[in-house]
Motif scaffolding. Structure first.
Motif, PDB file in Angstrom:
ATOM      1  N   UNK A  21       0.879  -1.138   0.072  1.00  0.00           N
ATOM      2  CA  UNK A  21      -0.115  -0.058  -0.136  1.00  0.00           C
ATOM      3  C   UNK A  21       0.623   1.208  -0.114  1.00  0.00           C
ATOM      4  N   UNK A  22       1.843   1.298   1.040  1.00  0.00           N
ATOM      5  CA  UNK A  22       2.873   2.413   1.087  1.00  0.00           C
ATOM      6  C   UNK A  22       4.045   2.086   0.344  1.00  0.00           C
ATOM      7  N   UNK A  23       4.657   0.692   0.483  1.00  0.00           N
ATOM      8  CA  UNK A  23       5.887   0.296  -0.061  1.00  0.00           C
ATOM      9  C   UNK A  23       5.749  -0.742  -0.844  1.00  0.00           C
ATOM     10  N   UNK A  24       6.611  -0.570  -1.982  1.00  0.00           N
ATOM     11  CA  UNK A  24       6.567  -1.572  -3.138  1.00  0.00           C
ATOM     12  C   UNK A  24       7.245  -2.861  -2.436  1.00  0.00           C
ATOM     13  N   UNK A  94       9.212   3.538  -1.817  1.00  0.00           N
ATOM     14  CA  UNK A  94       7.521   3.897  -1.473  1.00  0.00           C
ATOM     15  C   UNK A  94       7.062   3.792  -2.790  1.00  0.00           C
ATOM     16  N   UNK A  95       5.561   3.570  -2.708  1.00  0.00           N
ATOM     17  CA  UNK A  95       4.859   3.230  -3.803  1.00  0.00           C
ATOM     18  C   UNK A  95       4.329   4.726  -4.470  1.00  0.00           C
ATOM     19  N   UNK A 172      -9.753   3.034   6.062  1.00  0.00           N
ATOM     20  CA  UNK A 172      -8.646   2.107   5.943  1.00  0.00           C
ATOM     21  C   UNK A 172      -8.145   2.294   4.566  1.00  0.00           C
ATOM     22  N   UNK A 173      -6.955   2.244   4.361  1.00  0.00           N
ATOM     23  CA  UNK A 173      -6.472   2.154   2.868  1.00  0.00           C
ATOM     24  C   UNK A 173      -5.738   0.760   2.637  1.00  0.00           C
ATOM     25  N   UNK A 174      -6.032  -0.211   1.712  1.00  0.00           N
ATOM     26  CA  UNK A 174      -5.348  -1.411   1.725  1.00  0.00           C
ATOM     27  C   UNK A 174      -5.297  -1.975   0.479  1.00  0.00           C
ATOM     28  N   UNK A 175      -4.273  -2.534   0.225  1.00  0.00           N
ATOM     29  CA  UNK A 175      -4.128  -3.330  -1.172  1.00  0.00           C
ATOM     30  C   UNK A 175      -4.451  -4.721  -1.275  1.00  0.00           C
TER      31      UNK A 175
END
Ligand code: ADP
Ligand code: RBF
Ligand code: MG
Length: 386
Positions: A21-24, A94-95, A172-175
């Motif tokens: 989500x934040x990190x690749x 970071x994405x 919530x922010x989720x991948x």
């Protein structure tokens, strides 16, 4: 703000997932698995990556052991792979849009928590590599701090508790699917940012599905809107790619009347894995002709449902003839929108023309015009040794 724009409940707090989500993280994890499996004479197939995304480390290890019939228990495999991953933590990038989101919420005083299925110590090690991240979260919850990991709601409920707020006040922010399930089970609004392309239908329980963090519209949730969009464009940290123009599907001119000078997506798989699909714009240099305005799409062209990711730059200039094989260099300076599907060819064509007009106009803004003179575009090509 018009009330009709709100898609869900108003929220005041944001809880984000870390890996994917934040990190690749996947990009680095895939490289490590690939070389580990190669030593065992096995070939990593990125298609099984979906069995790993959003899982706890042990579940992910179990999936790899099973898929590749490894001669180890899942615990043994995990203990071999963990130090290899830990060595690479600071190489996880970071994405797109992650730093922007964190800075935006922080500067607007919106409380933010980090909630991950990884152990707390791993989370802390990973975020310490990125300036300003640790200080931006008012709570950080790891898998080892609650009874059950995602898809159970425990991690998110604990994050809300530590922020002294109600679950219903949290976005919530989720991948991952497990993360979306967990957020919904916690009674929260959930935006899905799927890591795996073409799986959007699996995220139907999310309140909203977006293509990347660049596409977040926080005002829909009663949060302060991003204010960095300029004339329909979002400035990004410029990135550069170039190579010989290759043959595409032969569709651009023929079907759409819009030629796109394709670059080989295979040659740029590393840099492409860092950038989400979407419509971007910038400057394009042709070694023998000059520098031109350019708008492009990167991705799977949903209207044609391609199986390969392609890079499709449309140079905003009329050329008397084809220039296949010629060296094309791109400076990509801004983002316009995610790739989309369209009800008809005419509406796709109309939208691409609109993208062209947006790019044409934006590139005259000093902010973007400056990159026309990038050394990458204007320097003579390096001498070929071959
Ligand atoms: P392909 O599927 O092989 O990419 P297209 O129909 O998309 O075929 O045509 C792309 C080719 O057209 C480019 O490779 C280039 O040689 C030529 N071309 C001519 N004008 C342009 C333009 N304005 N932008 C991009 N390519 C152009
Ligand atoms: N294809 C899509 O399926 N959806 C899109 O939203 C889309 N946007 C595009 C935007 C631009 C600026 C350009 C140049 C192309 C876009 N395309 C899109 C890709 C188009 O379908 C592709 O260039 C042709 O299929 C040629 O292979
Ligand atoms: Mg093309």
């Amino acid at each position: 703000m018009a009330a009709s724009k709100l898609v869900g409940k108003l929220v005041s707090h944001v809880i984000v997932d870390l890996d994917g989500t934040l990190l690749n993280t996947d990009s680095v994890a895939n490289q490590i698995l690939k070389s580990f499996l190669a030593k065992l004479g096995k070939k990593w197939d990125s298609k099984s990556a979906h069995r790993i995304v959003g899982r706890t480390p042990l579940e992910a290890a179990a999936a790899v052991v099973e898929d590749y019939q490894l001669p180890y228990s899942k615990e043994e495999f995990l203990s071999m792979i963990t130090p290899l991953l830990a060595d690479q933590w600071c190489n996880i990038r970071p994405l797109p849009g992650a730093n922007r989101l964190i800075k935006h919420l922080r500067s607007n005083g919106v409380s933010m928590a980090l909630a991950s299925n990884s152990p707390k110590s791993n989370i802390e090690a990973k975020i310490s590599c990125n300036d300003g991240w640790k200080e931006s979260f008012s709570a950080i919850v790891g898998r080892d701090e609650v009874e059950k990991g995602k898809p159970s709601p425990d991690i998110f409920l604990e994050a809300a508790r530590r922020m002294n707020t109600e679950p219903s006040r949290c976005l919530v922010i989720e991948d991952s699917i497990a993360g979306v399930t967990a957020g919904k089970a916690a009674g929260m609004e959930v935006i899905a940012v799927p890591s795996i392309p073409k799986q959007v239908d699996k995220f139907s329980s999310a309140s909203e599905v977006v293509n990347s963090l660049l596409d977040l519209q926080l005002e829909k949730w009663g949060l302060p809107p991003f204010e960095d969009w300029i004339e329909g464009t979002l400035p990004i940290e410029p990135w550069y790619i170039g190579g010989p123009v290759i043959k595409g599907f032969g569709r651009g001119s023929k079907v759409l009347g819009i030629p796109t000078a394709n670059l080989s997506a295979e040659s740029f798989s590393d840099i492409l894995s860092e950038h989400t699909s979407g419509v971007y714009f910038g400057w394009a240099a042709l070694s023998t002709k000059g520098v031109y305005k350019m708008v492009m799409s990167i991705g799977w062209n949903p209207y044609f449902d391609n199986t390969e990711k392609t890079i499709e730059p449309w140079l905003l200039h009329e050329f008397p003839e084809d220039f296949y094989g010629e060296e094309l260099r791109l400076a990509i300076v801004g983002y316009i929108r995610p790739e989309a599907n369209f009800p008809s060819l005419e509406s796709l064509i109309a939208r691409i023309h609109e993208d062209g007009r947006i790019a044409e106009k934006a590139l005259d803004l000093p902010l973007y015009a400056a990159y026309r003179d990038s050394p990458y575009l204007t320097n003579p090509l390096p001498e070929s040794n071959s």
